[in-house]
Design a protein around this motif. Structure first.
Motif, PDB file in Angstrom:
ATOM      1  N   GLU A   1       0.800  -1.223   0.000  1.00 11.10           N
ATOM      2  CA  GLU A   1       0.000   0.000   0.000  1.00 11.10           C
ATOM      3  C   GLU A   1       0.832   1.273   0.000  1.00 11.10           C
ATOM      4  OE1 GLU A   1      -2.909  -0.104   3.090  1.00 11.10           O
ATOM      5  OE2 GLU A   1      -3.792  -2.007   2.423  1.00 11.10           O
ATOM      6  N   LYS A   2       2.033   1.237   0.585  1.00 10.97           N
ATOM      7  CA  LYS A   2       2.873   2.437   0.682  1.00 10.97           C
ATOM      8  C   LYS A   2       4.160   2.324  -0.132  1.00 10.97           C
ATOM      9  CE  LYS A   2       2.366   5.330   3.523  1.00 10.97           C
ATOM     10  NZ  LYS A   2       1.738   6.649   3.613  1.00 10.97           N
ATOM     11  N   ASP A   3       4.344   1.197  -0.829  1.00 12.27           N
ATOM     12  CA  ASP A   3       5.542   0.972  -1.640  1.00 12.27           C
ATOM     13  C   ASP A   3       6.812   1.096  -0.798  1.00 12.27           C
ATOM     14  OD1 ASP A   3       6.801   0.305  -4.035  1.00 12.27           O
ATOM     15  OD2 ASP A   3       7.180   2.413  -4.528  1.00 12.27           O
ATOM     16  N   ILE A   4       6.726   0.650   0.442  1.00  8.44           N
ATOM     17  CA  ILE A   4       7.877   0.675   1.352  1.00  8.44           C
ATOM     18  C   ILE A   4       8.800  -0.507   1.039  1.00  8.44           C
ATOM     19  CG2 ILE A   4       8.588   0.374   3.776  1.00  8.44           C
ATOM     20  CD1 ILE A   4       5.938   1.705   4.563  1.00  8.44           C
ATOM     21  N   THR A   5      10.103  -0.261   1.115  1.00  5.79           N
ATOM     22  CA  THR A   5      11.069  -1.354   1.041  1.00  5.79           C
ATOM     23  C   THR A   5      11.443  -1.744   2.459  1.00  5.79           C
ATOM     24  OG1 THR A   5      11.989  -0.633  -1.085  1.00  5.79           O
ATOM     25  CG2 THR A   5      13.373  -2.045   0.281  1.00  5.79           C
ATOM     26  N   TYR A   6      11.303  -3.012   2.780  1.00  5.19           N
ATOM     27  CA  TYR A   6      11.640  -3.505   4.120  1.00  5.19           C
ATOM     28  C   TYR A   6      12.874  -4.381   4.042  1.00  5.19           C
ATOM     29  CZ  TYR A   6      11.156  -5.764   8.705  1.00  5.19           C
ATOM     30  OH  TYR A   6      11.378  -6.223   9.987  1.00  5.19           O
ATOM     31  N   ILE A   7      13.935  -3.949   4.724  1.00  7.26           N
ATOM     32  CA  ILE A   7      15.181  -4.699   4.796  1.00  7.26           C
ATOM     33  C   ILE A   7      15.278  -5.294   6.193  1.00  7.26           C
ATOM     34  CG2 ILE A   7      17.691  -4.592   4.601  1.00  7.26           C
ATOM     35  CD1 ILE A   7      17.312  -2.016   2.942  1.00  7.26           C
ATOM     36  N   ALA A   8      15.277  -6.613   6.278  1.00  7.93           N
ATOM     37  CA  ALA A   8      15.285  -7.262   7.591  1.00  7.93           C
ATOM     38  C   ALA A   8      16.397  -8.292   7.696  1.00  7.93           C
ATOM     39  CB  ALA A   8      13.933  -7.930   7.852  1.00  7.93           C
ATOM     40  N   ASP A   9      17.146  -8.186   8.780  1.00  8.09           N
ATOM     41  CA  ASP A   9      18.150  -9.205   9.104  1.00  8.09           C
ATOM     42  C   ASP A   9      17.672 -10.068  10.266  1.00  8.09           C
ATOM     43  OD1 ASP A   9      20.821 -10.346   8.778  1.00  8.09           O
ATOM     44  OD2 ASP A   9      21.267  -9.455  10.730  1.00  8.09           O
ATOM     45  N   VAL A  10      16.519  -9.698  10.821  1.00  7.68           N
ATOM     46  CA  VAL A  10      15.955 -10.399  11.980  1.00  7.68           C
ATOM     47  C   VAL A  10      14.462 -10.616  11.747  1.00  7.68           C
ATOM     48  CG1 VAL A  10      17.636  -9.634  13.699  1.00  7.68           C
ATOM     49  CG2 VAL A  10      15.746  -8.132  13.082  1.00  7.68           C
ATOM     50  N   PHE A  11      13.913 -11.677  12.364  1.00  2.19           N
ATOM     51  CA  PHE A  11      12.538 -12.064  12.072  1.00  2.19           C
ATOM     52  C   PHE A  11      11.815 -12.503  13.341  1.00  2.19           C
ATOM     53  CE2 PHE A  11      15.287 -12.642   8.482  1.00  2.19           C
ATOM     54  CZ  PHE A  11      14.598 -11.984   7.466  1.00  2.19           C
ATOM     55  N   GLU A  12      10.496 -12.361  13.311  1.00  2.00           N
ATOM     56  CA  GLU A  12       9.679 -12.671  14.485  1.00  2.00           C
ATOM     57  C   GLU A  12       9.828 -14.120  14.932  1.00  2.00           C
ATOM     58  OE1 GLU A  12       5.826 -10.794  15.376  1.00  2.00           O
ATOM     59  OE2 GLU A  12       5.775 -10.272  13.262  1.00  2.00           O
TER      60      GLU A  12
END
Length: 306
Positions: free
Chosen positions: A247-258
């Motif tokens: 919806e916001k065209d955000i790029t999410y960079i994650a090295d950690v996860f739930e």
């Protein structure tokens, strides 16, 4: 003379060369995260890395536990309340991986802004240049949630890229110490998010920070902005960030996860997602320093909890 023991629950994750000083004073016992291998109730010292839980179960297995040595920075896998109630000292290696993680943050931002995550071999064969029309870091507004050792290095390094401004949210630091710096300290996260093109998270996981970034806060992001998470996975609501990427065209960079080491398939399949398996601190230099610092803190009696 019988030397006291240190039970190492994740030996494959710890640089054995860095343990020479500890080995000269203690008998090192290689075990596992479930405390099944080479287990003994007599062990009073426990060395852990990332995936070992120090909770009620650990104290049932090790009733004589006196010291927990965490090779790393975060303490969310250790029940500090139980340790305090049992007068068990906890040692970690704060600051030892700060440079490695800060370099990862900078590198991943550049990687995403230049769209290198979209690269495939066929792009070279077809010379598909304009697929990679990206944007520069210069002139961008940077938001840092948390301003500890890592975030301060991120700020220091990004200043060299001529970023236009820096917004920081951290209610636990002295703002006066940074009065001469080009930093705007915000009273809330929402203000930081609304003004930032790139947001990087640097807070520990706690009841206060669990799902700190949820759909309400994600709704305030600028369209096309970048969110970097090298802290802990559960600081960000993954279900909400999956929606926000669309919806916001955000790029999410994650090295950690739930739920690491397991990762949501719906997150991996998201087109604006860049993920790595908790490797931000995985450099030879940081790996050596993490063990060295944790061991030194233990041997010199510098616990973080008592």
């Amino acid at each position: 003379m019988i030397r006291p023991t240190v039970y190492i629950s994740e030996p494959s994750e710890i640089d054995s060369k860095s343990l020479s000083i500890l080995r000269s004073k203690y008998q090192l016992i290689e075990g596992d995260c479930e405390f099944k291998k080479n287990y003994s109730q007599a062990h009073s010292n426990l060395m852990i890395r990332t995936y070992t839980k120090v909770d009620e179960k650990a104290f049932e297995v090790f009733p004589n536990l006196q010291n927990v040595v965490r090779v790393g920075v975060g303490l969310d896998n250790i029940d500090l309340d139980i340790c305090k109630s049992k007068n068990v000292k906890v040692f970690n290696s704060a600051g030892s991986n700060a440079n490695a993680v800060s370099e990862y943050v900078i590198g991943s931002i550049i990687f995403s802004k230049r769209k290198l995550h979209l690269l495939c071999k066929n792009d070279l064969v077809s010379w598909n240049r304009f697929k990679f029309m990206g944007s520069e870091i210069k002139g961008k507004q940077i938001g840092l949630i948390g301003f500890g050792n890592i975030a301060q290095l991120v700020y220091k390094k990004l200043k060299g890229f001529d970023c236009e401004g820096f917004y920081v949210f951290d209610p636990y630091i002295s703002k006066e110490a940074y009065a001469a710096e080009n930093i705007i300290f915000t009273q809330n996260i929402d203000t930081l998010i609304k003004n930032s093109d790139i947001v990087s998270i640097h807070v520990p996981l706690s009841d206060e920070t669990y799902h700190l970034i949820d759909f309400d806060s994600l709704s305030s992001f600028k369209r096309g902005s970048v969110l970097v998470n090298t802290s802990r996975g559960a600081v960000v609501s993954e279900k909400d960030v999956i929606r926000a990427m669309v919806e916001k065209d955000i790029t999410y960079i994650a090295d950690v996860f739930e739920t690491e080491p397991k990762v949501r398939k719906s997150l991996v399949k998201s087109p604006n997602f860049i993920g790595t398996p908790h490797i931000a601190s995985m450099t030879k230099e940081a790996n050596f320093e993490m063990v060295k610092t944790a061991v030194n803190n233990f041997l010199e009696g510098r616990p973080v909890n008592l």
